[in-house]
Design an enzyme around this catalytic site. Structure first.
Site, PDB file in Angstrom:
ATOM      1  N   LYS A  46      23.829  19.232  59.236  1.00  0.00           N
ATOM      2  CA  LYS A  46      24.085  20.450  60.010  1.00  0.00           C
ATOM      3  C   LYS A  46      22.930  21.428  59.902  1.00  0.00           C
ATOM      4  O   LYS A  46      22.630  22.142  60.850  1.00  0.00           O
ATOM      5  CB  LYS A  46      25.371  21.110  59.506  1.00  0.00           C
ATOM      6  N   ARG A  80      28.936   7.577  54.405  1.00  0.00           N
ATOM      7  CA  ARG A  80      28.664   8.473  55.530  1.00  0.00           C
ATOM      8  C   ARG A  80      28.218   7.684  56.738  1.00  0.00           C
ATOM      9  O   ARG A  80      27.684   6.588  56.610  1.00  0.00           O
ATOM     10  CB  ARG A  80      27.491   9.388  55.203  1.00  0.00           C
ATOM     11  N   GLU A 117      33.388  22.629  56.675  1.00  0.00           N
ATOM     12  CA  GLU A 117      32.885  23.952  56.368  1.00  0.00           C
ATOM     13  C   GLU A 117      32.465  24.560  57.704  1.00  0.00           C
ATOM     14  O   GLU A 117      31.674  23.957  58.433  1.00  0.00           O
ATOM     15  CB  GLU A 117      31.684  23.851  55.416  1.00  0.00           C
TER      16      GLU A 117
HETATM   17  P1  ATP Z   1      26.349  18.039  56.713  1.00  0.00           P
HETATM   18  O1  ATP Z   1      25.772  17.246  55.575  1.00  0.00           O
HETATM   19  O2  ATP Z   1      26.069  17.501  58.051  1.00  0.00           O
HETATM   20  O3  ATP Z   1      26.061  19.516  56.600  1.00  0.00           O
HETATM   21  P2  ATP Z   1      28.841  18.366  55.436  1.00  0.00           P
HETATM   22  O4  ATP Z   1      29.316  17.242  54.609  1.00  0.00           O
HETATM   23  O5  ATP Z   1      28.268  19.496  54.703  1.00  0.00           O
HETATM   24  O6  ATP Z   1      27.896  17.847  56.567  1.00  0.00           O
HETATM   25  P3  ATP Z   1      31.404  19.400  56.020  1.00  0.00           P
HETATM   26  O7  ATP Z   1      31.801  20.385  57.055  1.00  0.00           O
HETATM   27  O8  ATP Z   1      31.503  19.778  54.609  1.00  0.00           O
HETATM   28  O9  ATP Z   1      29.953  18.920  56.379  1.00  0.00           O
HETATM   29  O10 ATP Z   1      32.159  18.034  56.265  1.00  0.00           O
HETATM   30  C1  ATP Z   1      33.536  17.944  56.481  1.00  0.00           C
HETATM   31  C2  ATP Z   1      33.972  16.539  56.172  1.00  0.00           C
HETATM   32  O11 ATP Z   1      33.266  15.619  56.996  1.00  0.00           O
HETATM   33  C3  ATP Z   1      33.680  16.167  54.733  1.00  0.00           C
HETATM   34  O12 ATP Z   1      34.817  15.492  54.214  1.00  0.00           O
HETATM   35  C4  ATP Z   1      32.515  15.250  54.821  1.00  0.00           C
HETATM   36  O13 ATP Z   1      32.550  14.302  53.790  1.00  0.00           O
HETATM   37  C5  ATP Z   1      32.681  14.611  56.200  1.00  0.00           C
HETATM   38  N1  ATP Z   1      31.389  14.237  56.749  1.00  0.00           N
HETATM   39  C6  ATP Z   1      30.323  15.022  56.949  1.00  0.00           C
HETATM   40  N2  ATP Z   1      29.272  14.319  57.414  1.00  0.00           N
HETATM   41  C7  ATP Z   1      29.702  13.039  57.518  1.00  0.00           C
HETATM   42  C8  ATP Z   1      29.086  11.815  57.936  1.00  0.00           C
HETATM   43  N3  ATP Z   1      27.818  11.776  58.344  1.00  0.00           N
HETATM   44  N4  ATP Z   1      29.828  10.684  57.917  1.00  0.00           N
HETATM   45  C9  ATP Z   1      31.104  10.721  57.517  1.00  0.00           C
HETATM   46  N5  ATP Z   1      31.740  11.827  57.109  1.00  0.00           N
HETATM   47  C10 ATP Z   1      31.055  12.979  57.099  1.00  0.00           C
HETATM   48 MG    MG Z   2      29.925  19.745  52.930  1.00  0.00          MG
END
Ligand code: ATP
Ligand code: MG
Length: 563
Positions: free
Chosen positions: A277, A267, A40
């Protein structure tokens, strides 16, 4: 553990590889493997994303498939072009390519709208005029069914009319939503008539003001996978409970036996770090750090600026692996990975962080010798360089003690030390300034002890790094410590993660002295300052005003802990 000893991991397959191989052996999807990385664009990528990137692109690479880059840009209020650009830069830096497959969930807004209309026409979606809070209150609990909305049984015609008018801007944000009509008594709360469209009047970074209604992430994600022909939709564990909902949407869309298979993995979390984020954005906005690329941030641009190599990040991800169990990974394993990588590639140089002048009183004034010194004992192909030596040199202030304890094997009254690559010197006296601090140490040298000379292997207990005072370049050096002083800053009950900020996470040293060969160093050049750690040239560095970041010290705390 010595730096040259490597941590190895078992060569067995992880569970995702096993699933993919089983699908391939059963001839699913005509043998295609097609994954996607779906960020995102509401912030910069962090090391957690690197774990997802390595898996999404890595599985495609391993099985001769493809990996799409898809921006899940369903929320115009939080998303920016700046983030899109940085995400692309970071993925390339890690060494992966999406070729021409750069997609956006917003590319599918038309298709998703049509799909929502189809659901309304089938009696599977309705406009609810209640507030989001009321809808949340009616959700029920895992053991108690939810309450049906009074708008649940609106006619198809009325729903269609309202949904179109929602998109024409007739209603205020928050005044109504479109919900899927599934099951208010489902044991899975995500199936209890989830909201699938909401009104947002902020212009979108790609579609401008075309739309006044936007699909919820849950209504966009699975269908986008479906539209792109994704075979394996790899995501983190928190989406496991969303899977039945994604499946339900695909059930309504599916026309043949193709459907994406979602597989969830754990994760990445790191000790002494926050990873969400939202929190990283707060640190940036509140000025706790200098920006998304502050070298203390767990962002990929922060790690890059800190001196991490893409290889070291990929190696770390490889070492931690993929499982179904949530855990916190030790940040010192990440430090181990970069230390191991830089040990092989970084040339050794001399840099003195807190200089103390040493005058070699019997060395001729004006004389300069060029000492030939190996660049990297781990890699002879890096050759040798010449380092000037003269009568006045700088050593590290803490390499001298006037009243040392017995075990102090560096310079002190009555003692001898070796200057790496040069001579053995012996203490003869010192001068102090008016505050009583040692301002200058006097020594003598013996010509026969020159490196490579007849007495060069004479036994002395300590070897010091040094720089010639007249040839040294001034530099600024930034030392970093962990940004937080507790292992799990975000997981503390009743305490804001900010209360665990480490006040000493940044130390800036000015007036450091480095050897003259560094005059041409440019970002992102990386070096080992001997005895001090790995350093890289910072983006702030200019000719005549060198700035270095310490990437990591030499001491391997991870290996020690795991002995
Ligand atoms: P955050 O919780 O940090 O805001 P998010 O999951 O909302 O992260 P996205 O941009 O939606 O961030 O993530 C893109 C991809 O990266 C998704 O498939 C998500 O599952 C993966 N991802 C995000 N954070 C992690 C993490 N800490 N470990 C592994 N994969 C991750
Ligand atoms: Mg997300």
């Amino acid at each position: 553990m010595k730096e040259s000893e490597e941590i190895t991991k078992p060569e067995s397959q992880h569970f995702i590889e096993q699933f993919i191989e089983k699908d391939l052996s059963e001839g699913k999807n005509d043998g295609r493997v097609h994954t996607r990385f779906p960020p995102e664009p509401n912030g910069y990528l962090h090391i957690g994303h690197a774990k997802a990137i390595c898996l999404d692109f890595g599985m495609a690479e391993k099985y001769g498939g493809k990996c799409n880059l898809r921006f899940d840009d369903t929320n115009p209020t939080k998303e920016e072009v700046e983030y899109v650009d940085s995400i692309k830069e970071d993925i390339k830096w890690l060494g992966f390519t999406w070729e021409d497959r750069e997609y956006y969930a917003s590319d599918y807004f038309g298709k998703l709208w049509n799909f929502a209309v189809l659901l309304i026409n089938r009696g599977l979606a309705y406009v609810d005029d209640q507030s989001a809070e009321t809808i949340a209150e009616q959700k029920g609990t895992p053991t108690q069914p939810g309450t049906e909305s009074p708008y649940r049984n609106r006619s198809i015609e009325e729903n269609l009319d309202l949904f179109y008018r929602m998109n024409e801007g007739e209603f205020e944000e928050g005044s109504c939503v479109l919900r899927a009509r599934i099951d208010m008594a489902s044991p899975n709360l995500h199936m209890r008539d989830p909201i699938i469209y909401r009104i947002l009047k902020t212009p979108h970074h790609r579609t401008g003001t075309t739309w006044k209604v936007y699909p919820m992430y849950d209504f966009a994600h699975g269908q986008s996978d479906y539209f792109e022909g994704i075979t394996h939709s790899l995501c983190t564990l928190e989406f496991e409970v969303h899977r039945p909902l994604y499946d339900w949407f695909i059930d309504q869309l599916q026309t043949d036996d193709y459907r994406p298979r979602q597989i969830e993995f754990n994760r990445l979390n790191l000790t002494y770090t926050v990873m969400s984020k939202r929190k990283l954005l707060e640190l940036v906005k509140e000025g706790v750090v200098s920006g998304w690329d502050d070298p203390r941030m767990p962002t990929l641009c922060g790690l890059r600026r800190r001196g991490y190599t893409p290889e070291s990040v990929r190696r770390f991800v490889d070492l931690i692996g993929y499982t179904k169990v949530e855990a916190i990974n030790d940040v010192s394993l990440l430090e181990y990975a970069v230390r191991e990588d830089l040990n092989k590639r970084a040339p050794r140089v001399f840099g003195v962080l807190r200089p103390l002048k040493v005058i070699i009183t019997n060395y001729p004034e004006g004389k300069v010798e060029q000492m030939e010194i190996e660049n990297n004992p781990e890699d002879v192909t890096q050759g040798k360089r010449l380092v000037p030596f003269s009568r006045e040199i700088f050593i590290e202030r803490d390499d001298f003690m006037e009243n040392p304890p017995n075990k102090f094997f560096r310079l002190a009254p009555g003692r001898e030390v070796r200057l790496k690559g040069a001579y053995i010197i012996k203490y003869t006296g010192l001068l102090k300034d008016n505050k009583g601090e040692v301002s200058e140490v006097h020594c003598t040298y013996e010509p026969e002890t020159r490196s490579g000379g007849p007495q060069s292997d004479r036994k002395v207990k300590g070897t010091l790094h040094w720089v010639s005072a007249e040839h040294a370049l001034d530099a600024e050096v930034r030392l970093y410590d962990r940004l937080f002083n507790t292992e799990d800053p975000a997981g503390q009950k009743d305490e804001d993660y900010r209360s665990f900020l480490n006040p000493d996470s940044l130390e800036v040293l000015r007036g450091c002295k480095v050897e003259p060969s560094l005059a041409t160093a440019r970002p992102p050049d990386k070096f080992q300052f001997q005895r001090l750690g790995y350093f890289c040239v910072d983006n702030d560095s200019t000719t005549g005003n060198l700035v270095f970041n310490r990437t990591v010290g030499l001491k391997d705390t991870w290996a020690k802990l795991n002995k």
